[in-house]
Write a protein that holds these residues in place. Structure first.
Motif, PDB file in Angstrom:
ATOM      1  N   SER A 151       0.850  -1.262  -0.130  1.00 60.46           N
ATOM      2  CA  SER A 151      -0.027  -0.045  -0.074  1.00 60.46           C
ATOM      3  C   SER A 151       0.924   1.215   0.294  1.00 60.46           C
ATOM      4  CB  SER A 151      -1.120   0.042   1.164  1.00 60.46           C
ATOM      5  OG  SER A 151      -1.725   1.090   1.231  1.00 60.46           O
ATOM      6  N   TRP A 153       2.280   2.440  -2.840  1.00 59.41           N
ATOM      7  CA  TRP A 153       3.088   2.517  -4.354  1.00 59.41           C
ATOM      8  C   TRP A 153       2.224   1.943  -5.350  1.00 59.41           C
ATOM      9  CZ3 TRP A 153       8.047   4.319  -4.045  1.00 59.41           C
ATOM     10  CH2 TRP A 153       8.512   4.626  -2.989  1.00 59.41           C
ATOM     11  N   ARG A 154       2.440   2.571  -6.387  1.00 60.09           N
ATOM     12  CA  ARG A 154       1.900   1.993  -7.795  1.00 60.09           C
ATOM     13  C   ARG A 154       3.078   1.943  -8.881  1.00 60.09           C
ATOM     14  NH1 ARG A 154      -2.759   4.790  -8.192  1.00 60.09           N
ATOM     15  NH2 ARG A 154      -1.675   6.609  -9.262  1.00 60.09           N
ATOM     16  N   GLU A 156       3.650   0.925 -13.089  1.00 58.70           N
ATOM     17  CA  GLU A 156       2.982   0.697 -14.482  1.00 58.70           C
ATOM     18  C   GLU A 156       4.144   0.508 -15.156  1.00 58.70           C
ATOM     19  OE1 GLU A 156       0.241   3.618 -15.727  1.00 58.70           O
ATOM     20  OE2 GLU A 156      -1.072   3.328 -14.078  1.00 58.70           O
ATOM     21  N   GLN A 336      -2.203   7.583 -12.775  1.00 58.61           N
ATOM     22  CA  GLN A 336      -2.500   6.451 -13.159  1.00 58.61           C
ATOM     23  C   GLN A 336      -3.049   6.000 -14.811  1.00 58.61           C
ATOM     24  OE1 GLN A 336      -6.016   5.602 -10.837  1.00 58.61           O
ATOM     25  NE2 GLN A 336      -6.202   3.548 -11.164  1.00 58.61           N
ATOM     26  N   SER A 364      -1.555   6.706   1.509  1.00 58.29           N
ATOM     27  CA  SER A 364      -1.432   5.124   1.336  1.00 58.29           C
ATOM     28  C   SER A 364      -2.718   4.622   2.054  1.00 58.29           C
ATOM     29  CB  SER A 364      -0.230   4.790   2.097  1.00 58.29           C
ATOM     30  OG  SER A 364      -0.131   5.127   3.375  1.00 58.29           O
TER      31      SER A 364
END
Length: 364
Positions: A151, A153-154, A156, A336, A364
């Motif tokens: 949680s 962090w993201r 791609e 995103q 977060s």
């Protein structure tokens, strides 16, 4: 409703056909007998009811044989098919031209046999060679998937090959262990399908090194592996980052690769993380200088290939500024879906393009 049922039926039939072809590959003698029997059945039907069963239907078993039979069995099937078809034509009461039909059937047989000969040289009968390439492509794609992050962090990744092919000279390998995320974006010399075979080889090797050797030893180990391949005039560029997911501290190392870009959410500024290092595969024992930094909540780190920033009419410096300008528009949405958008907007159409976004979320 009817359309969805029809599509589902088509998919089920397609899966059934693929399963039958795979089983037939394992039973070549039985498949050869079955196809020869089908040829005889079509020929007999054409002899009895020429109006309803065209003799050209014997091409169907021949084409199926090209998909599932070995080279020798395919040659036998082709010769027998031509003999059976010629016999049926000659034995008809009504005179039927045989020369043109025999020539067309022979040409089709030659095309099928020529393709089978190439596959036979590879030691893979039928379409097994194409299946192996598809499996290798899927392996490359799977290795490029980033691991699930905790949680806050993201991350791609998006890759687009030159010419829209399924193989690319750009690939990504990643791992997460002991709360440390390691990502390496690699650009193999060449582009598209030409670089795809080397990318497949290196992705397995680099993926095996990542997370096993210490962070500071990854690029030297990758360079030693590439040197052992003895590729002439071939090399690779790499940007490698290790992020401490607990604190946000990171370390970037590059090997002849464009620098990483960091977005500072507190100041709203964009900056490059330069870390000089030579191309992989050209020097015996190169040194790769680290560049340390910290990702604070809201910050993001961008790794990208030269296809995102460099064109024949634009140098890397201007391309990097252009990429940052495109990325600036994604700040409001928290980046995103930004990887795919940036590849579509900034990626060069004539070169492989790849980008990785690592974003530490504000909440977060």
């Amino acid at each position: 409703m009817i359309r969805s049922r029809s599509r589902a039926l088509v998919r089920r039939v397609g899966r059934l056909v693929v399963a039958l072809i795979r089983r037939a590959r394992r039973l070549h003698p039985l498949a050869a007998v079955a196809l020869l029997s089908l040829t005889l059945l079509i020929a007999a039907g054409s002899a009895a009811w020429p109006t309803y069963v065209p003799l050209s239907g014997v091409v169907i078993p021949l084409l199926l044989g090209g998909l599932i039979l070995g080279f020798r069995q395919l040659v036998v099937l082709t010769l027998l098919t031509m003999a059976i078809a010629s016999f049926v034509l000659v034995s008809r009461e009504v005179p039927t031209p045989t020369t043109g039909f025999a020539l067309v059937l022979g040409a089709i047989g030659w095309i099928v046999i020529a393709g089978a000969k190439v596959r036979n040289q590879l030691g893979v009968p039928g379409t097994r060679g194409e299946s192996m390439l598809m499996e290798l492509r899927d392996t490359l794609t799977a290795q490029g998937e980033l691991p699930p992050l905790p949680s806050g962090w993201r991350a791609e990744v998006a890759i687009r090959s030159a010419g829209r092919s399924k193989f690319s000279g750009d690939f990504v390998v990643s791992t997460e262990r002991d709360n440390v995320l390691e990502v390496a974006l690699v650009d193999v010399s060449g582009k598209g399908v030409d670089a795809g075979t080397r990318a497949l080889l290196l992705s397995g090797a680099f993926g095996g090194l990542l997370g096993v050797v210490p962070v500071e030893d990854f690029l030297p180990a990758a360079n030693r592996y590439l040197r052992r391949q003895n590729w002439e005039d071939d090399f690779a560029t790499v940007v490698h980052v290790a992020v401490q997911l607990g604190t946000g501290a990171f370390c970037v190392r590059t090997a002849g690769h464009p620098p990483a870009i960091q977005f500072d959410a507190w100041s709203g500024r964009w900056g490059t993380r330069d870390a000089d290092g030579p191309l992989l595969g050209l020097m015996e024992a190169p040194e790769f200088a680290p560049n340390h930094g910290v990702l604070k909540p809201g910050d993001a780190l961008f790794l990208y290939s030269d296809g995102m920033v460099e064109t024949p009419r634009r140098d890397i410096g201007r391309g990097t500024d252009r990429l940052a300008g495109h990325a600036e528009r994604l700040v409001a949405q928290g980046f995103q879906g930004g990887a795919a958008e940036l590849v579509a907007a900034a990626g060069g159409p004539g070169d492989d393009s790849a980008i990785v976004i690592i974003h530490r979320l504000e909440h977060s």
